[in-house]
Scaffold this motif. Structure first.
Motif, PDB file in Angstrom:
ATOM      1  N   TYR A 122       0.901  -1.414  -0.063  1.00 44.43           N
ATOM      2  CA  TYR A 122      -0.158   0.006  -0.036  1.00 44.43           C
ATOM      3  C   TYR A 122       0.958   1.287  -0.222  1.00 44.43           C
ATOM      4  N   SER A 123       1.965   1.226   0.405  1.00 41.63           N
ATOM      5  CA  SER A 123       2.837   2.406   0.694  1.00 41.63           C
ATOM      6  C   SER A 123       3.181   2.924  -0.619  1.00 41.63           C
ATOM      7  N   GLN A 124       3.305   2.468  -1.811  1.00 43.94           N
ATOM      8  CA  GLN A 124       3.597   2.804  -2.767  1.00 43.94           C
ATOM      9  C   GLN A 124       2.630   3.733  -3.571  1.00 43.94           C
ATOM     10  N   SER A 127       1.664   9.127  -0.603  1.00 42.60           N
ATOM     11  CA  SER A 127       2.735  10.089   0.034  1.00 42.60           C
ATOM     12  C   SER A 127       2.865   9.765   1.332  1.00 42.60           C
ATOM     13  N   LYS A 128       1.801   9.235   2.168  1.00 42.77           N
ATOM     14  CA  LYS A 128       1.932   9.038   3.604  1.00 42.77           C
ATOM     15  C   LYS A 128       1.116   7.766   3.812  1.00 42.77           C
ATOM     16  N   PHE A 129       1.734   6.740   4.415  1.00 39.72           N
ATOM     17  CA  PHE A 129       0.858   5.398   4.801  1.00 39.72           C
ATOM     18  C   PHE A 129       0.888   4.970   6.335  1.00 39.72           C
ATOM     19  N   SER A 130      -0.157   4.914   6.846  1.00 45.14           N
ATOM     20  CA  SER A 130      -0.243   4.474   7.917  1.00 45.14           C
ATOM     21  C   SER A 130      -1.015   3.375   8.391  1.00 45.14           C
ATOM     22  N   LEU A 131      -0.729   2.531   9.624  1.00 44.62           N
ATOM     23  CA  LEU A 131      -1.677   1.555  10.050  1.00 44.62           C
ATOM     24  C   LEU A 131      -2.334   1.899  11.256  1.00 44.62           C
ATOM     25  N   ALA A 132      -3.438   1.466  11.289  1.00 42.46           N
ATOM     26  CA  ALA A 132      -4.468   1.732  12.909  1.00 42.46           C
ATOM     27  C   ALA A 132      -4.886   0.435  13.309  1.00 42.46           C
ATOM     28  N   THR A 133      -5.101   0.618  14.574  1.00 44.38           N
ATOM     29  CA  THR A 133      -5.542  -0.578  15.423  1.00 44.38           C
ATOM     30  C   THR A 133      -5.939  -0.108  16.594  1.00 44.38           C
ATOM     31  N   PRO A 134      -6.946  -0.956  17.134  1.00 42.90           N
ATOM     32  CA  PRO A 134      -7.775  -0.641  18.353  1.00 42.90           C
ATOM     33  C   PRO A 134      -6.451  -0.660  19.478  1.00 42.90           C
ATOM     34  N   PRO A 171      -0.777 -11.547  -6.207  1.00 42.82           N
ATOM     35  CA  PRO A 171       0.672 -11.502  -6.660  1.00 42.82           C
ATOM     36  C   PRO A 171       1.449 -11.944  -5.510  1.00 42.82           C
ATOM     37  N   PRO A 172       2.864 -12.250  -5.678  1.00 41.37           N
ATOM     38  CA  PRO A 172       3.825 -12.098  -4.628  1.00 41.37           C
ATOM     39  C   PRO A 172       4.400 -10.634  -4.456  1.00 41.37           C
ATOM     40  N   ILE A 173       4.812 -10.686  -3.118  1.00 37.27           N
ATOM     41  CA  ILE A 173       5.707  -9.396  -2.575  1.00 37.27           C
ATOM     42  C   ILE A 173       7.007  -9.368  -3.305  1.00 37.27           C
ATOM     43  N   LYS A 174       7.345  -8.292  -4.083  1.00 33.87           N
ATOM     44  CA  LYS A 174       8.684  -7.986  -4.739  1.00 33.87           C
ATOM     45  C   LYS A 174       9.553  -7.581  -3.808  1.00 33.87           C
ATOM     46  N   TYR A 175      10.909  -7.795  -4.145  1.00 31.29           N
ATOM     47  CA  TYR A 175      11.845  -7.422  -3.252  1.00 31.29           C
ATOM     48  C   TYR A 175      11.757  -5.848  -3.118  1.00 31.29           C
ATOM     49  N   ASP A 176      11.938  -5.174  -4.178  1.00 37.28           N
ATOM     50  CA  ASP A 176      11.801  -3.685  -4.039  1.00 37.28           C
ATOM     51  C   ASP A 176      10.563  -3.121  -3.450  1.00 37.28           C
ATOM     52  N   ASP A 177       9.507  -3.921  -3.388  1.00 30.94           N
ATOM     53  CA  ASP A 177       8.248  -3.551  -2.593  1.00 30.94           C
ATOM     54  C   ASP A 177       8.789  -3.426  -1.013  1.00 30.94           C
ATOM     55  N   VAL A 178       9.403  -4.691  -0.445  1.00 29.14           N
ATOM     56  CA  VAL A 178       9.927  -4.481   0.722  1.00 29.14           C
ATOM     57  C   VAL A 178      10.994  -3.627   0.941  1.00 29.14           C
ATOM     58  N   LEU A 179      11.906  -3.465   0.159  1.00 27.99           N
ATOM     59  CA  LEU A 179      12.942  -2.521   0.182  1.00 27.99           C
ATOM     60  C   LEU A 179      12.603  -0.934   0.229  1.00 27.99           C
ATOM     61  N   ASN A 180      11.728  -0.660  -0.442  1.00 31.26           N
ATOM     62  CA  ASN A 180      11.103   0.688  -0.438  1.00 31.26           C
ATOM     63  C   ASN A 180       9.868   1.014   0.260  1.00 31.26           C
ATOM     64  N   ALA A 181       9.444   0.007   0.847  1.00 32.35           N
ATOM     65  CA  ALA A 181       7.994   0.209   1.668  1.00 32.35           C
ATOM     66  C   ALA A 181       8.435   1.267   2.878  1.00 32.35           C
TER      67      ALA A 181
END
Length: 219
Positions: A122-124, A127-134, A171-181
């Motif tokens: 999601y972060s790609q 411009s700003k990605f956040s998680l939320a939780t109780p 689809p699978p998670i790509k290496y660059d997706d994790v690197l740039n997350a």
């Protein structure tokens, strides 16, 4: 489906949240409420998740954002909350800690993989990605997401990618997706009081680590 109860519950929370908003912002929150009612009629949302979305939406609206819920951001991804303000946009994904019965024997690994995959996917798209939780739950945030991409170790990136691959292959998670997350913040939601507090990831990880250490001592 119980449309009457759903509408009553979201209207009640919307009215509660509106007490702290300006008149023009109340209109925006009512619009979010109506979006959720319409989606419930299509069997796309549930009440517990919708209440959390409303609370986060209220927080963003009070800060000048325009908010949409359950928005398509790609051919395969629908985000919980999409908010825009000027040239910037933000996505919030809400996590309650629920895991399906088929992962009863690997709950922690599955949950950690889900959190990591969401940050990577999601972060790609914002411009700003956040998680939320109780506020009653702890999110397993990997410390790799506290580092800028150029400071991340390849072995650690591969480790996260391998864990995600166990559960997400289409689809699978790509290496660059994790690197740039990127993970910019975490919202702690107090459902009973009807508010969300935004904290930075570093502070959140330190807080959860302290809570876990205290639990080990006390129990």
């Amino acid at each position: 489906m119980d449309l009457v109860k759903f509408r009553n519950d979201v209207n009640q929370m919307t009215e509660k949240l509106s007490c702290g908003l300006k008149e023009k912002d109340v209109f925006k929150l009512n619009n979010v409420c109506q979006q959720l009612v319409e989606m419930y009629q299509k069997n796309l949302v549930k009440i517990n998740h919708s209440i959390l979305e409303l609370i986060c939406a209220s927080n963003l609206i009070s800060r000048g954002y325009t908010v949409k819920v359950e928005k398509d951001i790609s051919d395969i991804l629908v985000c919980d909350i999409y908010a825009k303000k000027g040239d910037g946009d933000t996505i919030i994904e809400i996590e309650t800690g629920f895991t399906p019965p088929e992962h009863a024997m690997d709950t922690i690994d599955y949950f950690a993989a889900r959190i990591m995959s969401k940050i990577a996917r999601y972060s790609q798209y914002c411009s700003k990605f956040s998680l939320a939780t109780p506020a009653v739950g702890n999110l397993p945030i990997s410390k790799i997401f506290l580092l800028p991409p150029n400071a991340r170790n390849e072995r650690d990136v591969r480790k996260i990618q391998d864990l995600c691959d166990r559960y997400y292959k289409n689809p699978p998670i790509k290496y660059d997706d994790v690197l740039n997350a990127r993970l910019h913040s975490i919202y702690l939601i107090n459902i009973d009081k009807g508010f969300a507090k935004e904290v930075d990831p570093q502070g959140y990880v330190e807080l959860t680590e302290n809570l876990l250490r205290r639990s080990e001592i006390e129990y």
